[in-house]
Structure formats: structure tokens, C-alpha cells
Design a protein around this motif. Structure first.
Motif, PDB file in Angstrom:
ATOM      1  N   ILE A   1     -10.494  40.045  61.031  1.00  0.00           N
ATOM      2  CA  ILE A   1     -11.899  39.888  61.411  1.00  0.00           C
ATOM      3  C   ILE A   1     -12.071  40.167  62.900  1.00  0.00           C
ATOM      4  O   ILE A   1     -13.004  40.853  63.325  1.00  0.00           O
ATOM      5  CB  ILE A   1     -12.390  38.474  61.071  1.00  0.00           C
ATOM      6  CG1 ILE A   1     -12.299  38.235  59.562  1.00  0.00           C
ATOM      7  CG2 ILE A   1     -13.810  38.254  61.558  1.00  0.00           C
ATOM      8  CD1 ILE A   1     -12.597  36.811  59.153  1.00  0.00           C
TER       9      ILE A   1
ATOM     10  N   ASN B   1     -12.832  48.479  58.838  1.00  0.00           N
ATOM     11  CA  ASN B   1     -12.534  47.429  57.867  1.00  0.00           C
ATOM     12  C   ASN B   1     -12.599  47.946  56.436  1.00  0.00           C
ATOM     13  O   ASN B   1     -12.564  47.169  55.487  1.00  0.00           O
ATOM     14  CB  ASN B   1     -13.531  46.274  58.033  1.00  0.00           C
ATOM     15  CG  ASN B   1     -13.065  45.009  57.337  1.00  0.00           C
ATOM     16  OD1 ASN B   1     -11.887  44.679  57.341  1.00  0.00           O
ATOM     17  ND2 ASN B   1     -14.005  44.288  56.724  1.00  0.00           N
TER      18      ASN B   1
ATOM     19  N   ASN C   1     -16.893  34.873  53.387  1.00  0.00           N
ATOM     20  CA  ASN C   1     -16.523  34.926  54.804  1.00  0.00           C
ATOM     21  C   ASN C   1     -16.608  33.543  55.444  1.00  0.00           C
ATOM     22  O   ASN C   1     -15.775  33.187  56.289  1.00  0.00           O
ATOM     23  CB  ASN C   1     -17.443  35.885  55.555  1.00  0.00           C
ATOM     24  CG  ASN C   1     -17.135  37.337  55.272  1.00  0.00           C
ATOM     25  OD1 ASN C   1     -16.076  37.658  54.752  1.00  0.00           O
ATOM     26  ND2 ASN C   1     -18.071  38.212  55.588  1.00  0.00           N
TER      27      ASN C   1
END
Length: 496
Positions: free
Chosen positions: A164, A174, A350
Motif C-alpha cells: 500500500i 498496483n 482495505n
């Protein structure tokens, strides 16, 4: 309990730091594995339904590797000492696996590398527990294991957030084409590999172990039960374990239970077979083999270890439930969706990563509180307090519907996690003979791995049968099991 002879010299801050710093790198490796291996497997084409089977590598390798490494590290002495050769060998193999895994061309290569990575992390990790007991006297062991806990929490936070951070801060891509691994994951593994190797190397180069003669002067060993007798006695129960395993396998076939339950039945049969094999080796005059000695050590566990083993069994059952079900619970109850393709679901997933970073961060901070707390109320009661905090944190998931209030739940769980990584080992290391510290620490791991195997085998069936549309009730089970662990802790002597 072992009878202590001359007290070991006290270690200062940097001595405690150096003894446990390698654990920081090892935990970065574990965190990268835990957070990203399913992503790698799915990127290479595996289905969600097959993930549980592929993940069985983690508990199985710990179950098999740690007692064996503990057994041999107790008997090792060379230029690098007793435990440090295993730190270094495990770190080198784990570094290679971390570098190779995000470049795996096909699924089976990634699966083999997972076994290699988890096995080598266990080789490096297992002797670190015994290393604290080797290097520190009884009065400093709570502080020593607290340092380990601090490094475990810090390493977990860094390893979990590495991809992240690379994406959000350094703008590393990503995503990747079909069949490829995103660069953020690749670079995260590369950085983790370097961190792991150099952290372990730091401990290897900045510490020196007590030679066998000096170690013997610190502790007078008590009487040890004849292990050949213990092995023969244990073999009498082998048919029971084999029969239980056969019943479990038959039940899976008859009632259509989850296929991972086959592993539980097979494990019971394998354990019974190991008892029979070890007894046969003893009868043939080969009692010095590794299998018979480990079975004998299992049968001669000190009373304190047996009681702590029960605590560990319930504790880690609760933790594994949390690790499995936090994402579906948070996405459904806090973010209001079960659609895995929706933006809300991925936002919730997340946020689970943030919550997990919170409890690991709290564990790091609480590690500095525990030595003073244990000195004031005792190690046993400090651990009971930690477990009750964890039970309250799990139970709160049933009523909390705000993502930020869940941070408070994770603070409670972080206090429990810190205690779980510290207090049982501080208590146990004072109850074990120094000459067998490694193998007993490895055997203690069985009671961490066994509940994970059981939960991963049966919990899916429980959820589908009793609350198929709402996994939040799994957290009530976790809270209850953690409460039972706190009750079981009352059986451990307060002076332990």
C-alpha cells in the motif's frame, strides 16, 4: 520446574534489542506472506475455493519443522553457537523464497515456494524463543519476550502495509496483466527479503552465546523421566488416535463435510502411526532417534507446560476465527455489502488491513507496559487481563457498526495479542530444563498449530450450518473461546 543455579548477567537495553532484533525481519516476512500469498495464487489462476487447501502449508510446516529444529538446536554447538546457525540458515532460505515467489511463472511453482518460505521462516523463528531463555535470567525474561513482541508488532505493520505504501507514496503500479503479479507486491517482497536477511544477520553478529559448560553452571537440571518408558506407554493410545482419525474421515464421506476435514482425520491417523513407530524403534534398541526422543519429550512435559498448552489451544482458536472472518464481517456489517466486486466491499477490505495494522501497532506499544504490569500483579494475572481484553474486543463486533469505533475493538485485541506473544513464553521458559528449551518451545508450537488446523477444517461447516447469512456470530464464538482461555489460565500457578 527447573532449579536455577548462578543467575545469568543482566542485559541492558541494547543487549535485549540485539537478542530479538532478528524477529523484526522474520515478522516482516510472515506479514508479507499472510497479506499477499492469496493474491499471488489468485493472480496465477487459482479459485477462491482452493485457497484454504493451498494455505494449509503454513500450519503444517510449523507443526513438523519446529519440534525438529528445536530438538537439533538443543544439541548444536559450533563457531556460531547453539541457536544462531539456525537463524542464519533459515534467513538465507527465506530470503531466496521471498525474492522468487512474486516471480513465480505458474501456480505450482508459487505453491512450492510457499512451503519453502513458511518452512524456512519456521527454521529461523523457532530458536529465537529458546534464545531468549538461553541469554536471560528468570527476572529479565518478561522484558526479553516483550522486546520480541515489540519487534513482531512493528514487523507485522511494515510487512502488511508495504504494498500500500509503495502504491500510495511511491506511485508503484498496483495492477498487472492477467497471470502477472503487481509491481507493488514484487517490490514489497524484495524489500522484505533484504529486511529479513539483514535483521537476522544483525542478531547473529551482535550476540554471543554461552558455551555448554558455562550454560550448565547457570542451572541445575532436575530428574528426567525415562523416555523409553514414556514412549512405550504413549504407544498404547495409538489405536485410539488411529480410530478417531478413521471416524473423522468416514464422517466427511458420509455427511458431505468440507474436504479440509480430511486433513484433520489424516493428522490423527499420522499421530497414532508416529507413536507406534517410535515405540517400535525403542524396542529395537534405537531409542536415540529423533522421533522417539520428541515423542518422549512430549510425554514428559512439565505440569506448567501442560496447563499453558490448554490455554494456547483456546487462545489460538479464537485468533484464527478472527483472521478468517474479519473481512466478511466488516464488509457486510460496516460497509453494507457482500458483493466482492463492489467499491464498498473493496473499501471495507482495505479498512480491515488498517484494523489489523492497528492491533499490531498496539501490541508493539503494550509490550513496553507488560514488564511493569507483570512485576506488579504477576505474569499469570497479567495474561488473564490480556485475554479478557481480547474476548471483549471480539464480542464488540456484534454491536459495532462504525468503522472508526472498530479501532477501539482492535485496541483491546492488540492488548491481548501483545500478552499472547509474551506472557506464555516468559512463564514457560522458567518451567523448562535449559537443556531441552529448544525442543519444548517447538513442541509448544503444536498447541498453536493444532487449533488452526481444526478451525480451518470445521469452522466453515459450522458457519454454513448455524448462521449461513451472517458470519458475525463467529466472533461470538471467538469471544467465548478466548474467555475459556482466560479461565484455563487460572490453573497456572500465580508464582509461575
Amino acid at each position: 520446574m527447573a532449579v536455577m543455579g548462578r543467575e545469568k548477567p543482566r542485559q541492558g537495553f541494547w543487549g535485549l534489542w540485539n537478542i530479538s532484533f532478528g524477529f523484526f525481519g522474520i515478522q516482516i516476512g510472515f506479514a508479507l506472506q499472510n497479506a499477499n500469498v492469496s493474491r499471488i495464487f489468485q493472480s496465477l489462476g487459482t479459485s477462491v475455493d482452493d485457497l484454504a487447501f493451498l494455505w494449509i502449508a503454513a500450519p503444517l510446516t510449523g507443526l513438523l519443522v519446529q519440534p525438529v529444529i528445536g530438538h537439533y538446536s538443543d544439541r548444536t554447538w559450533g563457531r556460531l553457537g547453539r541457536r544462531r546457525p539456525y537463524f542464519l540458515a533459515g534467513a538465507m532460505l527465506a530470503t531466496f523464497a521471498l525474492l522468487a515467489m512474486p516471480n513465480a511463472p505458474v501456480l505450482w511453482v508459487a505453491a512450492v515456494l510457499l512451503w519453502m518460505l513458511d518452512g524456512s521462516l519456521n527454521v529461523a523463528m523457532e530458536p529465537f524463543r529458546a534464545f531468549v531463555g538461553d541469554m536471560l535470567g528468570s527476572r529479565q525474561r518478561t522484558a526479553g519476550f516483550a522486546f520480541q513482541t515489540g519487534f513482531i508488532g512493528a514487523g507485522a505493520v511494515i510487512g502488511s502495509l508495504a504494498p500500500i505504501i509503495l502504491t500510495d507514496v511511491f506511485q508503484v503500479a498496483n495492477t498487472a496483466p492477467a497471470g502477472g503479479i503487481p509491481p507493488s507486491v514484487q517490490y514489497g517482497f524484495y524489500i522484505g527479503a533484504l529486511a529479513l536477511f539483514f535483521a537476522v544477520l544483525w542478531t547473529v553478529l551482535t550476540t554471543s552465546e554461552y558455551p555448554p559448560a558455562e550454560m550448565a553452571a547457570f542451572e541445575d537440571e532436575g530428574p528426567v523421566a525415562p523416555q523409553d518408558t514414556v514412549v512405550r506407554s504413549s504407544a498404547r493410545l495409538a489405536p485410539v488416535w488411529i480410530a478417531l482419525g478413521a471416524i473423522v474421515i468416514a464422517a466427511v464421506a458420509r455427511f458431505g463435510l468440507d474436504k479440509p476435514v480430511y486433513l484433520l482425520g489424516g493428522g490423527l491417523i499420522a499421530f497414532g502411526a508416529a507413536l507406534l513407530a517410535s515405540a517400535a524403534l525403542v524396542r529395537s534398541g534405537r531409542e536415540s532417534n529423533v522421533l522417539s526422543q520428541i515423542v518422549g519429550d512430549l510425554g514428559t512435559m512439565p505440569q506448567t507446560m501442560k496447563r499453558l498448552a490448554l490455554v494456547q489451544f483456546f487462545t489460538w482458536s479464537a485468533l484464527f476465527i478472527m483472521w478468517i472472518y474479519t473481512t466478511p464481517i466488516v464488509t457486510q456489517h460496516v460497509f453494507g455489502t457482500t458483493d466482492t466486486t463492489s467499491a464498498a466491499y473493496n473499501e471495507g477490505a482495505n479498512w480491515v488491513g488498517v484494523l489489523f495494522a492497528v492491533y499490531n501497532g498496539v501490541a508493539t506499544l503494550w509490550a513496553f507496559v507488560m514488564p511493569a504490569l507483570a512485576a506488579r500483579i504477576g505474569r499469570r494475572d497479567a495474561h488473564i487481563l490480556g485475554l479478557l481484553c481480547g474476548a471483549a474486543g471480539f464480542a464488540s463486533f456484534l454491536v459495532v457498526r462504525d468503522q472508526y469505533v472498530l479501532i477501539g475493538s482492535m485496541v483491546l485485541i492488540g492488548i491481548a495479542w501483545s500478552s499472547i506473544l509474551t506472557m506464555p513464553y516468559a512463564i514457560l521458559s522458567n518451567a523448562l530444563p535449559q537443556a531441552k528449551l529448544g525442543v519444548y518451545m517447538g513442541l509448544f508450537n503444536i498447541f498453536i498449530v493444532l487449533p488452526q488446523l481444526i478451525v480451518s477444517s470445521v469452522m466453515g461447516q459450522v458457519v454454513r450450518t448455524f448462521f449461513p447469512s451472517d458470519a458475525v456470530w463467529a466472533m461470538l464464538i471467538a469471544a467465548g473461546v478466548m474467555g475459556v482461555a482466560a479461565l484455563a489460565m487460572l490453573r497456572v500457578e500465580r508464582s509461575a
